[in-house]
Design an enzyme around this catalytic site. Sequence first.
Site, PDB file in Angstrom:
ATOM      1  CG  ASP A 485      -1.686   1.254   1.420  1.00  0.00           C
ATOM      2  OD1 ASP A 485      -2.767   1.359   0.824  1.00  0.00           O
ATOM      3  OD2 ASP A 485      -1.220   2.142   2.171  1.00  0.00           O
ATOM      4  CE1 TYR A 508     -12.635   2.168  -5.605  1.00  0.00           C
ATOM      5  CE2 TYR A 508     -11.026   3.312  -4.264  1.00  0.00           C
ATOM      6  CZ  TYR A 508     -11.333   2.491  -5.339  1.00  0.00           C
ATOM      7  OH  TYR A 508     -10.314   1.997  -6.127  1.00  0.00           O
ATOM      8  CB  CYS A 512     -10.939  -2.677   2.598  1.00  0.00           C
ATOM      9  SG  CYS A 512     -12.700  -3.064   2.534  1.00  0.00           S
ATOM     10  CG  HIS A 691     -10.670   4.616  -8.911  1.00  0.00           C
ATOM     11  ND1 HIS A 691      -9.961   3.644  -8.267  1.00  0.00           N
ATOM     12  CD2 HIS A 691     -10.146   5.790  -8.497  1.00  0.00           C
ATOM     13  CE1 HIS A 691      -9.043   4.197  -7.488  1.00  0.00           C
ATOM     14  NE2 HIS A 691      -9.132   5.502  -7.614  1.00  0.00           N
TER      15      HIS A 691
END
Length: 755
Positions: A485, A508, A512, A691
Amino acid sequence: MYVDRWLLDLVAMCAYPCLDKDGITRCWIPPHGPKRELKFALESFWDGKSSAEDLQKVAANLRSSIWKQMADAGIKYIPSNTFSYYDQVLDTTAMLGAVPDRYSWTGGEIGFDTYFSMARGNASVPAMEMTKWFDTNYHFIVPELGPDTKFAYSSHKAVSEYKEAKALGIDTISVLIGPVTYLLLSKPAKGVEKSFSLLSLLGNILPIYKEVIAELKEAGASWIQFDEPTLVLDLDSYQLEAFTKAYTELESSLSGLNVLVETYFADIPAEAFKTITALSSISAFGFDLVRGTKTLDVIKSASFPAGKYLFAGVVDGRNIWANDLAASLGTLEALETIVGKDKLVVSTSCSLMHTAVDLVNETKLDSELKSWLAFAAQKVVEVNALAKALAGQKDEAFFSANAAAQASRKSSPRVTNEEVQKAAAALKAPTTAELQMRVRREYKANKISEEEYVNAIKEEINKVVKLQEELDIDVLVHGEPERNDMVEYFGEQLSGFAFTVNGWVQSYGSRCVKPPIIYGDVSRPKAMTVFWSSAAQSMTARPMKGMLTGPVTILNWSFVRNDQPRFETCYQIALAIKKEVEDLEAAGIQVIQIDEAALREGLPLRKSEQAFYLDWAVHSFRITNCGVQDTTQIHTHMCYSNFNDIIHSIIDMDADVITIENSRSDEKLLSVFREGVKYGAGIGPGVYDIHSPRIPSTEEIADRINKMLAVLESNILWVNPDCGLKTRKYAEVKPALTNMVAAAKLLRTQLASAK
């Protein structure tokens, strides 16, 4: 989202009237399940590997499991309509039937095709805009409204879930996004004048709210909750009048119901307090007394309405530190003298969806650090303890242990590093995901050697480099296969950070994250990215970006220590990143990107506090690269927020190039340049939404670039996606980037011909 353990810890709550009103009406339980079952069910459905019925079955099982466990725990008030397949604001859009025309919805109950097209786009049309929920890292889907929007009751989800629970023998409280907040969070649809008053649509949506309320009453509901967090913003008088208008209009429909209006994330201004407490249709009010540090004074100085409930949010719903129980009890006792014992509800400051779920699941944190923490399950226990103490049943042992933990944290040598404190004080001015995860997991589990790990990562980097060269991309990235991450990767290599195993928080949709915990002073023991960036640069003659996460983003995407000002922690992180920037430069990396994706997210909700935040946030970024040579190009990146109101602070960051989300928000970023803002450095407004799985055509991207060229000089314009591509598959990335490069070349040719 480890819901089941949390629910078991709720069992003690039911004996205390003021307590069970809190935990059930206010704390939204994350819907993803104990092993993120909903996340995996959604992604399986989106990939075509499972059916809609399969997805609905997983969702129904999760809901019934949550409700049953709460009921078995003896909880009297249990929330419903807090479950969502993607986002609660999008659920409200569906409830109101406010579907933009481009999705070709023809009416009736909104199904998955239309719902997920609005959230993620489809092969034909892009998704709706996604932006941050106030100052959190949760994203919501922004409603698009206009004078011609036709509203109709088109999703019966709230009532269906209430009935679903009731069929199990469980009575619940339905939670709705309030009508005024919904409109204030909306935007004018494409083609609608920016000056259009969204609140003018209030009269159009209230009839649908009335229908929902009527159906809930008919089904047997006795409580209803409206979330109106926009009440904490700096509202004009006409906006406050909208709350009066809305709840006066709904009063007859709400007759016979107990009605709770919730606010959170900041102080409620005095005028907003007067407005809502004067409403006769409302019987309970919820306030955040953690971030709203001045709200207590407002309650004391104003006249709190007799006979109504006060939900006192004294336990922090957005962080993971153990509550100072003695201080909170003092606050509650002061409030008790104002509103009365039987009307005071001990509460968390907001929904617990913004914090990790249960500390019991964390097996790698040491006992000292764990004693300082409280995840959602532990916060419920804290609420329980406070309610009991307020009722004269104080658990002296629990309070003593809490006081000892508070003292331990203050005195622990692992928290304070004198050298770091002095350095920061001197600054005080005001991938293929599957492969990458498998290799990292096997290396951490000692299933492969360090040499095997390094070779596997280098192979993946080489694959990414060759792909970009084949696509003819000018400035390359290495794909970051070694990283988990963008915050966790750096935090693992900095002192003062700790990490959870299961501390998932929704960002979203199905996405997570696991925010790190900053518990002490921050420093960088050794270089973090130089090895991999140097290896990647050795594979190509083209410029290779060194990729770093900026100090403000690391801060805003972590659970931050609350024993010193946030800016002090940010300065410490900035000094650590500064060392990394200088080492990258010394290793020959001439393009360094310092991502500040979350800079806008941390902007305080109240305007009076914003200038100070922007001063130290921008200063922190500039610290990171103040020592580089002029020949080293500094980039930064921001995404999925409203940047127009902070554009001058973005310019003050003084980056050589900024890449910034643009496509999903209908190019609204470009409006600031149309309005005369001058930007002389390089800028790359995103040309497509990463996205969404949708692949934009060359023509579509070229059209976006032309819109940029209408307000930006060609010599400063960079062409790039909205954001990083790690969440997308190669089958989506390659054609999208192929079209992006083709569009850039097309425009270059056209510009050259025009000279």
